[in-house]
Write a protein that holds these residues in place. Sequence first.
Motif, PDB file in Angstrom:
ATOM      1  N   ASN A   2       0.888  -1.325   0.117  1.00  8.25           N
ATOM      2  CA  ASN A   2      -0.071   0.060   0.080  1.00  8.25           C
ATOM      3  C   ASN A   2       1.004   1.266  -0.066  1.00  8.25           C
ATOM      4  O   ASN A   2       0.186   2.211   0.020  1.00  8.25           O
ATOM      5  CB  ASN A   2      -0.963  -0.041   1.220  1.00  8.25           C
ATOM      6  CG  ASN A   2      -2.153  -1.114   1.090  1.00  8.25           C
ATOM      7  OD1 ASN A   2      -2.447  -1.330  -0.176  1.00  8.25           O
ATOM      8  ND2 ASN A   2      -2.439  -1.412   2.245  1.00  8.25           N
ATOM      9  N   THR A   3       2.047   1.028  -0.078  1.00  9.69           N
ATOM     10  CA  THR A   3       2.996   2.126  -0.015  1.00  9.69           C
ATOM     11  C   THR A   3       3.097   3.075  -1.401  1.00  9.69           C
ATOM     12  O   THR A   3       2.736   2.385  -2.513  1.00  9.69           O
ATOM     13  CB  THR A   3       4.384   2.029   0.381  1.00  9.69           C
ATOM     14  OG1 THR A   3       5.153   1.060  -0.572  1.00  9.69           O
ATOM     15  CG2 THR A   3       4.400   1.127   1.720  1.00  9.69           C
ATOM     16  N   ASN A   4       3.201   4.372  -1.293  1.00 11.82           N
ATOM     17  CA  ASN A   4       3.213   5.143  -2.484  1.00 11.82           C
ATOM     18  C   ASN A   4       4.381   4.505  -3.415  1.00 11.82           C
ATOM     19  O   ASN A   4       4.261   4.510  -4.655  1.00 11.82           O
ATOM     20  CB  ASN A   4       3.615   6.346  -2.120  1.00 11.82           C
ATOM     21  CG  ASN A   4       3.402   7.642  -3.112  1.00 11.82           C
ATOM     22  OD1 ASN A   4       2.677   7.198  -4.347  1.00 11.82           O
ATOM     23  ND2 ASN A   4       4.020   8.576  -3.216  1.00 11.82           N
ATOM     24  N   ARG A   5       5.651   4.270  -2.885  1.00  8.67           N
ATOM     25  CA  ARG A   5       6.683   3.753  -3.649  1.00  8.67           C
ATOM     26  C   ARG A   5       6.367   2.416  -4.526  1.00  8.67           C
ATOM     27  O   ARG A   5       6.574   2.346  -5.806  1.00  8.67           O
ATOM     28  CB  ARG A   5       7.825   3.471  -2.816  1.00  8.67           C
ATOM     29  CG  ARG A   5       8.409   4.805  -2.479  1.00  8.67           C
ATOM     30  CD  ARG A   5       9.805   4.450  -1.681  1.00  8.67           C
ATOM     31  NE  ARG A   5      10.878   4.286  -2.805  1.00  8.67           N
ATOM     32  CZ  ARG A   5      11.813   3.678  -2.163  1.00  8.67           C
ATOM     33  NH1 ARG A   5      12.123   3.336  -1.167  1.00  8.67           N
ATOM     34  NH2 ARG A   5      12.734   3.551  -3.202  1.00  8.67           N
ATOM     35  N   HIS A   6       5.616   1.755  -4.024  1.00  8.48           N
ATOM     36  CA  HIS A   6       5.192   0.365  -4.440  1.00  8.48           C
ATOM     37  C   HIS A   6       4.253   0.727  -5.589  1.00  8.48           C
ATOM     38  O   HIS A   6       4.304  -0.181  -6.848  1.00  8.48           O
ATOM     39  CB  HIS A   6       4.728  -0.696  -3.766  1.00  8.48           C
ATOM     40  CG  HIS A   6       5.873  -1.319  -2.899  1.00  8.48           C
ATOM     41  ND1 HIS A   6       5.921  -1.246  -1.630  1.00  8.48           N
ATOM     42  CD2 HIS A   6       6.594  -2.377  -3.235  1.00  8.48           C
ATOM     43  CE1 HIS A   6       7.030  -1.698  -1.198  1.00  8.48           C
ATOM     44  NE2 HIS A   6       7.387  -2.590  -2.302  1.00  8.48           N
TER      45      HIS A   6
END
Length: 82
Positions: free
Chosen positions: A70-74
């Motif tokens: 759920n992270t922005n980088r992923h």
Amino acid sequence: MSQKPITMDHVKQIIQLRRDGVAIKEIVRRVGICRNSVRKYLGRVNADAEGLSSKELADKAYNNDVLEFNTNRHQQLFLFFE
């Protein structure tokens, strides 16, 4: 060295023997796999395996969890590869 997954017949046999009250050492002797593997599969499946279908049991036993990132980088990385 990685462990090979055991067959579903062995998983079902381990669950049935444990449900019948058989000790882990005796399960190891009867099934023919190591004690740590028996404990690992018992820990993954738990006692609520009675009403599960074979597919659901396999998902629990073989730890087929789908990871969610759920992270922005992923999210940015996934968009880059689309």
